[in-house]
Write a protein that holds these residues in place. Structure first.
Motif, PDB file in Angstrom:
ATOM      1  N   VAL A  53       0.578  -1.333  -0.055  1.00 48.21           N
ATOM      2  CA  VAL A  53      -0.077   0.001   0.081  1.00 48.21           C
ATOM      3  C   VAL A  53       1.149   1.152   0.023  1.00 48.21           C
ATOM      4  O   VAL A  53       0.537   2.240  -0.532  1.00 48.21           O
ATOM      5  CB  VAL A  53      -0.934   0.131   1.119  1.00 48.21           C
ATOM      6  CG1 VAL A  53      -1.574   1.425   1.564  1.00 48.21           C
ATOM      7  CG2 VAL A  53      -1.951  -0.974   1.003  1.00 48.21           C
ATOM      8  N   SER A  54       2.023   1.305   0.727  1.00 48.94           N
ATOM      9  CA  SER A  54       2.868   2.458   0.690  1.00 48.94           C
ATOM     10  C   SER A  54       3.552   2.890  -0.637  1.00 48.94           C
ATOM     11  O   SER A  54       3.590   3.767  -1.143  1.00 48.94           O
ATOM     12  CB  SER A  54       4.153   1.693   1.841  1.00 48.94           C
ATOM     13  OG  SER A  54       3.940   2.757   2.811  1.00 48.94           O
ATOM     14  N   SER A  55       3.901   1.684  -1.330  1.00 42.27           N
ATOM     15  CA  SER A  55       4.430   1.769  -2.623  1.00 42.27           C
ATOM     16  C   SER A  55       3.357   2.380  -3.415  1.00 42.27           C
ATOM     17  O   SER A  55       3.673   2.941  -4.250  1.00 42.27           O
ATOM     18  CB  SER A  55       4.891   0.326  -3.110  1.00 42.27           C
ATOM     19  OG  SER A  55       5.923   0.088  -2.529  1.00 42.27           O
ATOM     20  N   ALA A  56       2.014   1.823  -3.494  1.00 40.71           N
ATOM     21  CA  ALA A  56       1.023   2.417  -4.108  1.00 40.71           C
ATOM     22  C   ALA A  56       0.635   3.786  -4.029  1.00 40.71           C
ATOM     23  O   ALA A  56       0.352   4.713  -4.954  1.00 40.71           O
ATOM     24  CB  ALA A  56      -0.258   1.520  -3.788  1.00 40.71           C
ATOM     25  N   ARG A  57       0.720   4.215  -2.696  1.00 42.67           N
ATOM     26  CA  ARG A  57       0.329   5.655  -2.360  1.00 42.67           C
ATOM     27  C   ARG A  57       1.493   6.588  -2.751  1.00 42.67           C
ATOM     28  O   ARG A  57       1.185   7.665  -3.371  1.00 42.67           O
ATOM     29  CB  ARG A  57       0.461   5.776  -0.750  1.00 42.67           C
ATOM     30  CG  ARG A  57       0.204   7.182  -0.346  1.00 42.67           C
ATOM     31  CD  ARG A  57       0.065   7.346   1.168  1.00 42.67           C
ATOM     32  NE  ARG A  57       0.182   8.667   1.677  1.00 42.67           N
ATOM     33  CZ  ARG A  57      -0.423   9.704   1.287  1.00 42.67           C
ATOM     34  NH1 ARG A  57      -1.551   9.494   0.562  1.00 42.67           N
ATOM     35  NH2 ARG A  57      -0.253  10.843   1.776  1.00 42.67           N
ATOM     36  N   LEU A  58       2.939   5.977  -2.625  1.00 43.97           N
ATOM     37  CA  LEU A  58       3.896   6.979  -3.251  1.00 43.97           C
ATOM     38  C   LEU A  58       3.742   7.021  -4.646  1.00 43.97           C
ATOM     39  O   LEU A  58       4.000   8.107  -5.403  1.00 43.97           O
ATOM     40  CB  LEU A  58       5.351   6.210  -3.026  1.00 43.97           C
ATOM     41  CG  LEU A  58       6.816   6.885  -3.627  1.00 43.97           C
ATOM     42  CD1 LEU A  58       6.450   8.378  -2.813  1.00 43.97           C
ATOM     43  CD2 LEU A  58       7.839   6.245  -3.360  1.00 43.97           C
ATOM     44  N   ALA A  59       3.218   6.077  -5.604  1.00 46.26           N
ATOM     45  CA  ALA A  59       3.127   6.059  -6.938  1.00 46.26           C
ATOM     46  C   ALA A  59       2.029   7.291  -7.232  1.00 46.26           C
ATOM     47  O   ALA A  59       2.099   7.966  -8.008  1.00 46.26           O
ATOM     48  CB  ALA A  59       2.664   4.907  -7.497  1.00 46.26           C
ATOM     49  N   HIS A  60       0.829   7.324  -6.335  1.00 48.30           N
ATOM     50  CA  HIS A  60      -0.203   8.083  -6.553  1.00 48.30           C
ATOM     51  C   HIS A  60       0.353   9.586  -6.269  1.00 48.30           C
ATOM     52  O   HIS A  60      -0.193  10.441  -6.940  1.00 48.30           O
ATOM     53  CB  HIS A  60      -1.384   7.628  -5.566  1.00 48.30           C
ATOM     54  CG  HIS A  60      -2.491   8.691  -5.428  1.00 48.30           C
ATOM     55  ND1 HIS A  60      -3.364   8.972  -6.503  1.00 48.30           N
ATOM     56  CD2 HIS A  60      -2.782   9.458  -4.494  1.00 48.30           C
ATOM     57  CE1 HIS A  60      -4.302   9.778  -6.241  1.00 48.30           C
ATOM     58  NE2 HIS A  60      -4.029  10.074  -4.887  1.00 48.30           N
ATOM     59  N   LEU A  61       1.021   9.676  -5.160  1.00 48.49           N
ATOM     60  CA  LEU A  61       1.714  11.035  -5.197  1.00 48.49           C
ATOM     61  C   LEU A  61       2.518  11.525  -6.174  1.00 48.49           C
ATOM     62  O   LEU A  61       2.601  12.748  -6.554  1.00 48.49           O
ATOM     63  CB  LEU A  61       2.655  11.085  -3.742  1.00 48.49           C
ATOM     64  CG  LEU A  61       1.582  10.891  -2.571  1.00 48.49           C
ATOM     65  CD1 LEU A  61       2.457  10.872  -1.199  1.00 48.49           C
ATOM     66  CD2 LEU A  61       0.487  12.120  -2.462  1.00 48.49           C
ATOM     67  N   VAL A  62       3.593  10.555  -6.728  1.00 51.86           N
ATOM     68  CA  VAL A  62       4.190  11.013  -7.756  1.00 51.86           C
ATOM     69  C   VAL A  62       3.246  11.263  -9.032  1.00 51.86           C
ATOM     70  O   VAL A  62       3.646  12.351  -9.771  1.00 51.86           O
ATOM     71  CB  VAL A  62       5.120   9.816  -8.345  1.00 51.86           C
ATOM     72  CG1 VAL A  62       5.851  10.066  -9.536  1.00 51.86           C
ATOM     73  CG2 VAL A  62       6.118   9.613  -7.199  1.00 51.86           C
ATOM     74  N   SER A  63       2.177  10.714  -9.121  1.00 50.44           N
ATOM     75  CA  SER A  63       1.235  10.912 -10.405  1.00 50.44           C
ATOM     76  C   SER A  63       0.603  12.483 -10.114  1.00 50.44           C
ATOM     77  O   SER A  63       0.091  12.940 -10.979  1.00 50.44           O
ATOM     78  CB  SER A  63      -0.023   9.901 -10.293  1.00 50.44           C
ATOM     79  OG  SER A  63      -0.786  10.096  -9.525  1.00 50.44           O
ATOM     80  N   ARG A  64       0.655  12.714  -8.862  1.00 51.41           N
ATOM     81  CA  ARG A  64       0.020  14.313  -8.576  1.00 51.41           C
ATOM     82  C   ARG A  64       1.207  15.408  -8.246  1.00 51.41           C
ATOM     83  O   ARG A  64       0.864  16.370  -7.717  1.00 51.41           O
ATOM     84  CB  ARG A  64      -0.787  14.232  -7.253  1.00 51.41           C
ATOM     85  CG  ARG A  64      -2.035  13.287  -7.496  1.00 51.41           C
ATOM     86  CD  ARG A  64      -2.747  13.081  -6.208  1.00 51.41           C
ATOM     87  NE  ARG A  64      -3.228  14.936  -5.822  1.00 51.41           N
ATOM     88  CZ  ARG A  64      -3.231  15.209  -4.746  1.00 51.41           C
ATOM     89  NH1 ARG A  64      -2.796  14.610  -3.525  1.00 51.41           N
ATOM     90  NH2 ARG A  64      -3.613  16.540  -4.621  1.00 51.41           N
ATOM     91  N   ALA A  65       2.498  14.983  -8.689  1.00 47.42           N
ATOM     92  CA  ALA A  65       3.563  15.700  -8.426  1.00 47.42           C
ATOM     93  C   ALA A  65       3.529  17.204  -8.763  1.00 47.42           C
ATOM     94  O   ALA A  65       3.647  18.225  -8.163  1.00 47.42           O
ATOM     95  CB  ALA A  65       4.910  15.048  -8.794  1.00 47.42           C
ATOM     96  N   ALA A  66       2.839  17.307 -10.182  1.00 49.98           N
ATOM     97  CA  ALA A  66       2.511  18.730 -10.533  1.00 49.98           C
ATOM     98  C   ALA A  66       1.683  19.496  -9.821  1.00 49.98           C
ATOM     99  O   ALA A  66       2.003  20.604  -9.859  1.00 49.98           O
ATOM    100  CB  ALA A  66       2.093  18.302 -12.245  1.00 49.98           C
TER     101      ALA A  66
END
Length: 458
Positions: A53-66
């Motif tokens: 879940v932690s890996s998935a959350r980081l992916a989500h945050l990276v997708s929103r980095a902009a």
């Protein structure tokens, strides 16, 4: 044949702490485990899933980095590395647990499957087929639960996934079909959607998280919809086939529908691991569903045999299994056990935002005819949530109109489980909502929204 003061069947989150408690009295303990030290939590439950879940959350945050002013040219998911990270955590936690047990000279760890031969005698069969027989003055059963696989035409002939095997994937599913919209299904749905899979949930119920209030269901449904997760309600899978992918036929009120996907996760609940214990050789009784019958202190129909955790029908959470060890130990060896019915049962579902619950919600209070007042505070109005741009969800509380004490709370927010613990302590301590409403809680924190929440009570 060796005689032990205590035999514990299952080295899960009840069995391990219980073995230590008993051994610290100077008593001999046999801890029998058929699979791996640590039980479901460490090996294929809490620890590995929350790592992923932690890996998935980081992916989500990276997708929103902009959104935060951080411009990244691209990113991709390395599912093999996600799995390796998960495996590392499991190995670390399991190794630590086993080392702690093995350094205790009063505990013998016996690997194999345990079967009762009579009310005090247990036969242990190893993976190599050899057997060993032991006796226990007291016996504690902590065998947990396992995925429930429904009887569906064709399912057994397919490479379907369970909550255990899905974490062994080294590729990201193109289209993950999930049978079941319970808490396990929801965690994996959001996780793999964030890893890049198309995800479809097929649920027999009419809404997600049916045990929660309707406003909670609506908010979670909207969050999942916004993330691109499809959900089909009132749908019962009737047939499954596999040929270079899954084909599913499902019955709905509007007629049968067909679905196709690359992978299928069966997340239709769990069943107690009690069928192969040989309980027929004892007086221990089970329910129709296989849960061991116990009294308020987890004692079975045999005075010297206790059952703990999932197999005893306790709330299926690690922290409750751990607390069961305390209850059983106190009752069996100290004579002052506290009834399992007197504890508050908190839980947290690790979707994002987290869903934390304790005590009553509105639909339960109405069913029981309990008078209440409620307060609700939306995260989109919370300063800390706005600052970190995590504004989905809300805090919700039920209070007694006369005593002003908290009856229950639902926290759907960033780090919701952490906020829940604060309210749990308030409930145990009898702190009234008007006291919390005026507390000077540190700013800027999520917890200070408890001021606002209690101020909303009408």
């Amino acid at each position: 044949m060796k005689n032990y003061d205590a035999v514990i069947v299952g080295a899960g989150q009840s069995g391990m702490p219980l073995a230590k408690k008993i051994s610290n009295l100077g008593l001999s303990v046999a801890l029998v485990e058929k699979r791996a030290i640590g039980g479901t939590c460490i090996n294929d439950g809490c620890s590995p899933t929350k790592t992923m879940v932690s890996s998935a959350r980081l992916a989500h945050l990276v997708s929103r980095a902009a959104d935060y002013g951080v411009i990244l040219p691209s990113y991709h998911i390395d599912q093999e590395t996600v799995k390796k990270r998960k495996d590392h955590i499991v190995t670390l936690f399991r190794g630590g647990a086993e080392k702690s047990l093995r350094k205790n000279k009063n505990i013998d760890i016996l690997m194999g499957t345990a079967t009762f031969k009579d009310r005090h005698t247990i036969e242990i069969t190893t993976s190599a087929g050899t057997t060993k027989t032991i006796k226990g003055e007291k016996i504690f059963i902590n065998t947990g639960s396992e995925p429930r696989i429904p009887e569906i035409d064709g399912l057994d002939n397919t490479p379907y996934l369970t909550s255990t095997t899905i974490m062994e994937l080294e590729e990201t599913p193109e289209h993950l079909l999930i049978m079941g919209g319970g808490y396990i299904g929801l965690e994996f749905a959001q996780m793999f959607r964030r890893f890049g899979s198309k995800v479809t949930i097929i649920d027999r119920a009419g809404r997600l998280v049916s045990k929660e209030d309707e406003d909670v269901c609506k908010e979670i449904s909207q969050i999942f919809s916004d993330e691109g997760i499809d959900t089909i309600f009132n749908s019962e899978v009737k047939k499954v086939t596999y040929q270079d992918g899954f084909s599913i036929t499902s019955k709905t009120p509007e007629g049968d529908i067909s679905l196709k996907g690359s992978h299928l996760l069966v997340a239709t609940g769990r069943v107690p691991s009690s069928a192969r214990l040989g309980l027929e050789n004892t007086k221990v009784k089970t329910s129709d569903k296989g849960f061991l019958h116990t009294d308020d202190f987890l004692k079975t129909d045999e005075n010297h045999i206790y059952a703990l955790g999932d197999v005893a029908g306790s709330a299926p959470f690690t922290h409750i299994a751990y607390h069961d060890a305390h209850i059983a130990f106190q009752h069996a060896y100290k004579g002052n056990g506290v009834s399992k019915n007197k504890r508050l049962v908190p839980y947290c579902v690790f979707i994002d935002p987290q869903l934390g619950r304790i005590g009553l919600n509105e639909q339960e209070a109405k069913t029981k005819g309990i008078q209440y007042k409620t307060g609700k505070f939306l995260m989109k109005h919370a300063g800390r949530a706005l600052e970190v741009d995590e504004t989905r969800g809300f805090f919700k509380v039920l209070v007694d109109p006369e005593s002003k004490k908290i009856l229950g709370a639902t926290i759907l927010s960033l780090d919701g489980g952490e906020i829940l613990a604060t309210l749990q302590m308030a409930m145990v301590g009898g702190v009234t909502y008007d006291t919390i409403a005026t507390l000077p809680i540190a700013h800027p924190t999520l917890a200070e929204s408890l001021n606002n929440l209690m101020g909303q009570i009408e």
